[in-house]
Write a protein that holds these residues in place. Structure first.
Motif, PDB file in Angstrom:
ATOM      1  N   VAL A   6       0.844  -1.192   0.000  1.00  0.00           N
ATOM      2  CA  VAL A   6       0.000   0.000   0.000  1.00  0.00           C
ATOM      3  C   VAL A   6       0.881   1.244   0.000  1.00  0.00           C
ATOM      4  CG1 VAL A   6      -1.659   1.332   1.362  1.00  0.00           C
ATOM      5  CG2 VAL A   6      -1.998  -1.111   1.032  1.00  0.00           C
ATOM      6  N   GLY A   7       1.927   1.230   0.820  1.00  0.00           N
ATOM      7  CA  GLY A   7       2.844   2.363   0.880  1.00  0.00           C
ATOM      8  C   GLY A   7       3.556   2.617  -0.430  1.00  0.00           C
ATOM      9  N   ALA A   8       3.831   1.563  -1.177  1.00  0.00           N
ATOM     10  CA  ALA A   8       4.488   1.722  -2.473  1.00  0.00           C
ATOM     11  C   ALA A   8       3.559   2.357  -3.496  1.00  0.00           C
ATOM     12  CB  ALA A   8       4.979   0.369  -2.979  1.00  0.00           C
ATOM     13  N   ALA A   9       2.272   2.081  -3.419  1.00  0.00           N
ATOM     14  CA  ALA A   9       1.316   2.631  -4.385  1.00  0.00           C
ATOM     15  C   ALA A   9       0.857   4.038  -4.013  1.00  0.00           C
ATOM     16  CB  ALA A   9       0.110   1.710  -4.514  1.00  0.00           C
ATOM     17  N   ALA A  10       0.945   4.408  -2.746  1.00  0.00           N
ATOM     18  CA  ALA A  10       0.437   5.715  -2.302  1.00  0.00           C
ATOM     19  C   ALA A  10       1.114   6.898  -2.994  1.00  0.00           C
ATOM     20  CB  ALA A  10       0.538   5.826  -0.783  1.00  0.00           C
ATOM     21  N   PRO A  11       2.439   6.917  -3.177  1.00  0.00           N
ATOM     22  CA  PRO A  11       3.039   8.056  -3.896  1.00  0.00           C
ATOM     23  C   PRO A  11       2.540   8.170  -5.328  1.00  0.00           C
ATOM     24  CG  PRO A  11       4.725   6.863  -2.679  1.00  0.00           C
ATOM     25  CD  PRO A  11       3.468   6.038  -2.607  1.00  0.00           C
ATOM     26  N   LEU A  12       2.292   7.033  -5.974  1.00  0.00           N
ATOM     27  CA  LEU A  12       1.726   7.060  -7.330  1.00  0.00           C
ATOM     28  C   LEU A  12       0.345   7.708  -7.300  1.00  0.00           C
ATOM     29  CD1 LEU A  12       1.617   6.264 -10.329  1.00  0.00           C
ATOM     30  CD2 LEU A  12       0.766   4.029  -9.596  1.00  0.00           C
ATOM     31  N   ALA A  13      -0.448   7.382  -6.296  1.00  0.00           N
ATOM     32  CA  ALA A  13      -1.782   7.973  -6.167  1.00  0.00           C
ATOM     33  C   ALA A  13      -1.682   9.477  -5.961  1.00  0.00           C
ATOM     34  CB  ALA A  13      -2.538   7.323  -5.013  1.00  0.00           C
ATOM     35  N   GLY A  14      -0.747   9.915  -5.135  1.00  0.00           N
ATOM     36  CA  GLY A  14      -0.562  11.352  -4.920  1.00  0.00           C
ATOM     37  C   GLY A  14      -0.149  12.062  -6.193  1.00  0.00           C
ATOM     38  N   TRP A  15       0.757  11.455  -6.939  1.00  0.00           N
ATOM     39  CA  TRP A  15       1.218  12.034  -8.196  1.00  0.00           C
ATOM     40  C   TRP A  15       0.059  12.143  -9.185  1.00  0.00           C
ATOM     41  CZ3 TRP A  15       1.705  10.232 -13.254  1.00  0.00           C
ATOM     42  CH2 TRP A  15       2.526  10.989 -14.097  1.00  0.00           C
ATOM     43  N   LEU A  16      -0.735  11.072  -9.299  1.00  0.00           N
ATOM     44  CA  LEU A  16      -1.885  11.089 -10.205  1.00  0.00           C
ATOM     45  C   LEU A  16      -2.925  12.124  -9.763  1.00  0.00           C
ATOM     46  CD1 LEU A  16      -2.466   7.291 -10.882  1.00  0.00           C
ATOM     47  CD2 LEU A  16      -1.816   9.026 -12.562  1.00  0.00           C
ATOM     48  N   ALA A  17      -3.185  12.205  -8.473  1.00  0.00           N
ATOM     49  CA  ALA A  17      -4.178  13.157  -7.966  1.00  0.00           C
ATOM     50  C   ALA A  17      -3.715  14.588  -8.213  1.00  0.00           C
ATOM     51  CB  ALA A  17      -4.427  12.927  -6.482  1.00  0.00           C
ATOM     52  N   ASP A  18      -2.422  14.861  -8.063  1.00  0.00           N
ATOM     53  CA  ASP A  18      -1.894  16.206  -8.316  1.00  0.00           C
ATOM     54  C   ASP A  18      -2.032  16.596  -9.779  1.00  0.00           C
ATOM     55  OD1 ASP A  18      -1.194  16.568  -5.680  1.00  0.00           O
ATOM     56  OD2 ASP A  18       0.934  16.090  -5.984  1.00  0.00           O
ATOM     57  N   ARG A  19      -1.894  15.648 -10.671  1.00  0.00           N
ATOM     58  CA  ARG A  19      -1.906  15.956 -12.097  1.00  0.00           C
ATOM     59  C   ARG A  19      -3.265  15.766 -12.765  1.00  0.00           C
ATOM     60  NH1 ARG A  19       2.568  15.268 -10.076  1.00  0.00           N
ATOM     61  NH2 ARG A  19       4.537  16.034 -10.855  1.00  0.00           N
TER      62      ARG A  19
END
Length: 154
Positions: A6-19
């Motif tokens: 889950v921790g590995a996927a969370a930064p990807l989610a943040g990046w996608l949400a920002d963009r």
């Protein structure tokens, strides 16, 4: 193991949400969780291996937490972020408790493979029907919800 994936996927989610807004990672997260649950719900698919967790949590769950938190925090004033974060925590704990209770109820007659596969199919269908439709209502790129994108005083 779950926390690492889950921790590995969370930064990807943040990046996608920002963009792209909260909608994209939310929908993709529920879709990934649904696919994982539905695959594991197929009768005959082995449920005894640790690899069975990968379709469920590697991307799906990690993509779900960030967009919902971001949407909730962006919909409240900065002074209310503490209360909003507290409500998110309570909601997560209640969701976990309800999910554990429903899993217990589904398996109360015994935990044979057919019962587990059936419960997984129902959970996958819930991700599709409830989760994806709820995530599709999160902020969009055309309608920014980020506090950084709003004009001062709004």
């Amino acid at each position: 193991m779950v926390a690492v994936l889950v921790g590995a996927a969370a930064p990807l989610a943040g990046w996608l949400a920002d963009r792209r807004s909260e909608r994209l990672p939310g929908v993709v997260g529920f879709l990934a969780a649904a696919v994982g649950l539905l695959v594991l719900g197929i009768p005959g698919v082995s449920l005894r291996s640790a690899i069975t967790l990968v379709p469920l949590i590697s991307v799906g769950l990690g993509l779900l937490f960030v967009p919902t938190s971001r949407a909730a925090l962006n919909s409240t004033q900065a002074a209310a972020h503490g209360r909003t974060a507290a409500l998110l925590s309570v909601g997560g704990l209640l969701g976990a408790a309800v999910g554990a209770g429903l899993a217990g109820l589904a398996l109360s007659g015994g935990a044979d493979a057919a019962t587990v596969h059936g419960a997984l199919l129902v959970a996958g269908a819930a991700c599709v029907v409830i989760g994806i439709s709820a995530a599709a209502r999160l902020g969009t790129a055309d309608n920014p919800t980020s506090a950084l994108e709003l004009a001062p005083g709004q």
